[in-house]
Write a protein that holds these residues in place. Structure first.
Motif, short mmCIF file in Angstrom:
data_model
loop_
_atom_site.label_atom_id
_atom_site.label_comp_id
_atom_site.label_asym_id
_atom_site.label_seq_id
_atom_site.Cartn_x
_atom_site.Cartn_y
_atom_site.Cartn_z
N SER A 125 41.41 34.79 85.08
CA SER A 125 42.01 33.93 86.34
C SER A 125 43.45 34.43 86.29
O SER A 125 44.32 34.35 85.38
CB SER A 125 41.80 32.30 86.02
N VAL A 126 43.91 34.68 87.45
CA VAL A 126 45.36 35.01 87.91
C VAL A 126 46.29 33.84 87.76
O VAL A 126 47.17 33.73 87.07
CB VAL A 126 45.25 35.39 89.37
N LYS A 127 45.74 32.72 88.01
CA LYS A 127 46.27 31.20 87.86
C LYS A 127 46.56 30.94 86.69
O LYS A 127 47.71 30.48 86.19
CB LYS A 127 45.78 30.12 88.72
N ARG A 128 45.49 30.82 85.77
CA ARG A 128 45.40 30.32 84.41
C ARG A 128 45.89 31.44 83.29
O ARG A 128 46.55 30.94 82.28
CB ARG A 128 44.19 29.83 84.15
N ARG A 129 45.83 32.55 83.57
CA ARG A 129 45.98 33.43 82.42
C ARG A 129 47.18 34.69 82.79
O ARG A 129 48.20 34.86 82.26
CB ARG A 129 44.91 34.02 81.87
N LEU A 130 46.57 35.65 83.93
CA LEU A 130 47.48 36.72 84.31
C LEU A 130 48.82 36.10 84.77
O LEU A 130 49.77 36.88 84.36
CB LEU A 130 46.65 37.26 85.37
N ARG A 131 48.77 35.17 85.63
CA ARG A 131 50.30 35.18 86.25
C ARG A 131 51.34 34.55 85.19
O ARG A 131 52.44 34.97 84.74
CB ARG A 131 50.44 34.49 87.54
N PRO A 132 50.65 33.45 84.31
CA PRO A 132 51.72 32.81 83.44
C PRO A 132 52.11 33.96 82.11
O PRO A 132 53.23 33.91 81.79
CB PRO A 132 50.61 31.67 82.50
N THR A 133 51.24 35.13 81.78
CA THR A 133 51.96 35.94 81.13
C THR A 133 52.91 36.79 81.86
O THR A 133 53.79 37.12 81.21
CB THR A 133 50.37 36.82 80.57
N LEU A 134 52.66 37.24 83.09
CA LEU A 134 53.54 37.97 83.69
C LEU A 134 54.87 37.26 83.71
O LEU A 134 55.83 37.96 83.58
CB LEU A 134 52.97 38.17 85.04
N HIS B 100 49.90 49.21 78.12
CA HIS B 100 49.02 48.43 77.24
C HIS B 100 48.64 47.19 78.04
O HIS B 100 48.94 46.12 77.98
CB HIS B 100 50.14 47.60 76.03
N PRO B 101 47.38 47.73 78.93
CA PRO B 101 46.84 46.68 79.85
C PRO B 101 46.61 45.25 78.94
O PRO B 101 46.50 44.25 79.79
CB PRO B 101 45.84 47.36 80.39
N GLY B 102 46.09 45.62 77.72
CA GLY B 102 45.37 44.23 77.16
C GLY B 102 46.50 43.09 77.06
O GLY B 102 46.19 41.91 76.62
N ILE B 103 47.98 43.26 77.23
CA ILE B 103 48.94 42.45 77.38
C ILE B 103 48.68 41.38 77.88
O ILE B 103 49.03 40.20 77.90
CB ILE B 103 50.26 43.07 77.25
N LEU B 104 48.07 41.71 79.15
CA LEU B 104 47.99 40.47 80.35
C LEU B 104 47.04 39.56 79.81
O LEU B 104 46.91 38.50 80.40
CB LEU B 104 47.59 41.37 81.64
N HIS B 105 46.20 40.04 79.02
CA HIS B 105 45.02 38.62 78.77
C HIS B 105 45.39 37.93 77.39
O HIS B 105 44.67 37.10 77.03
CB HIS B 105 43.67 39.25 78.86
N LEU B 106 46.39 38.30 76.92
CA LEU B 106 47.04 37.45 75.42
C LEU B 106 47.45 36.30 76.26
O LEU B 106 48.36 36.02 76.94
CB LEU B 106 47.92 38.41 74.90
N SER B 107 47.21 35.28 75.37
CA SER B 107 47.76 33.86 75.61
C SER B 107 49.13 33.75 75.34
O SER B 107 49.64 34.26 74.30
CB SER B 107 46.92 32.94 74.70
N VAL B 108 49.98 33.24 76.11
CA VAL B 108 51.48 33.13 76.10
C VAL B 108 51.62 32.34 74.67
O VAL B 108 52.46 32.55 73.91
CB VAL B 108 52.13 32.54 77.18
N GLU B 109 51.14 31.10 74.66
CA GLU B 109 51.51 30.13 73.90
C GLU B 109 50.79 30.49 72.21
O GLU B 109 51.55 30.37 71.43
CB GLU B 109 50.78 28.63 73.98
N ARG B 110 49.51 31.03 72.03
CA ARG B 110 48.68 31.37 70.93
C ARG B 110 49.46 32.70 70.37
O ARG B 110 49.04 33.03 69.25
CB ARG B 110 47.47 31.33 71.20
#
Length: 249
Positions: free
Chosen positions: A33-42, A65-75
């Motif tokens: 999700s752009v709203k829940r995962r991708l944009r918060p990471t960016l 390193h594309p995988g960085i976008l789907h890593l959880s900010v908090e975890r």
């Protein structure tokens, strides 16, 4: 899917001509999700870490390193970022530089994986400031496994004949060496010994005085220079003696 594609182009800064290849290699980017995962990471990478949003900043990080976008900010991301500053002593700017140079560092397990690498560097004689310098100037040093790091140090003491006590100074003088494979580095030491006829002592002296020589490509750099000087009438023994005396020449 279209929303995610436009997000990658407009907000991340991925060139449109490279988007297709990126998605082909990493289709999972279209599943989040752009709203829940991708944009918060960016936003974390830009606003907190301090990676520039343009001019090869965050877009280059994601391409590398594309995988960085789907890593959880908090975890994951914030914990790794704070660990780099607290445990290695990096400033915010230095941490951003390390992350830009090796985005995958945030995907590593800081405890115990990265910790063990730092402890090994300390065990061979690097002090905290020297470890910090190596990591800041060559972030890919953290990409090596512990076994690979041990093999690198063994390479210096055996094939390059560097005294163990001087290995730390070699790494600090040329942090880039920590990103090279021992196979690649052995091409340079073999050239110095076999093609230039250096003794083990001369190889050791040359590497200690000018470690960067090991990063030079053999065929397209070192050999071309030696061949050129021989064509100009210099004897190989004269070239060798000059390199030993002034390696940076």
């Amino acid at each position: 899917m279209r929303e995610r594609a436009w997000f990658l182009i407009d907000e991340v800064g991925i060139p449109s001509e490279r988007l297709g290849g990126l998605i082909t290699r990493h289709p999972h980017l279209l599943r989040f999700s752009v709203k829940r995962r991708l944009r918060p990471t960016l936003e974390f990478l830009i606003c907190e870490v301090g990676i520039p949003p343009q001019h090869g900043g965050v877009g280059k990080v994601v391409l590398n390193h594309p995988g960085i976008l789907h890593l959880s900010v908090e975890r994951k991301l914030r914990q790794g970022w704070e660990w780099l500053m607290l445990e290695i002593g990096l400033s915010k700017e230095e941490a951003a530089r390390v992350i830009q140079g090796y985005p995958g560092v945030l995907a590593l397990k800081m405890e115990p994986t990265v910790r063990r690498k730092l402890e090994y560097l300390a065990s061979i004689g690097l002090n905290p400031q020297e470890i910090k310098r190596v990591i800041v100037h060559e972030p890919l040093s953290l990409s090596r496994s512990l076994d690979s790091m041990i093999d690198l140090v063994n390479f210096f003491t055996t094939e390059a004949s560097v005294p163990p006590a001087q290995v730390p100074s070699v790494l600090v003088a040329c942090p880039a060496l920590t990103a090279y494979s021992t196979l690649r580095l052995s091409e340079s030491t073999t050239f110095l010994r076999v093609s230039m006829g250096m003794s083990r002592e001369q190889v050791s002296s040359t590497v200690v005085c000018f470690p960067r020589i090991l990063t030079y490509k053999t065929e397209s750099n070192l050999k071309l220079k030696v061949d050129y000087l021989e064509e100009k009438g210099f004897l190989l023994s004269e070239i060798r003696d000059e390199v030993v005396l002034r390696p940076s020449v």
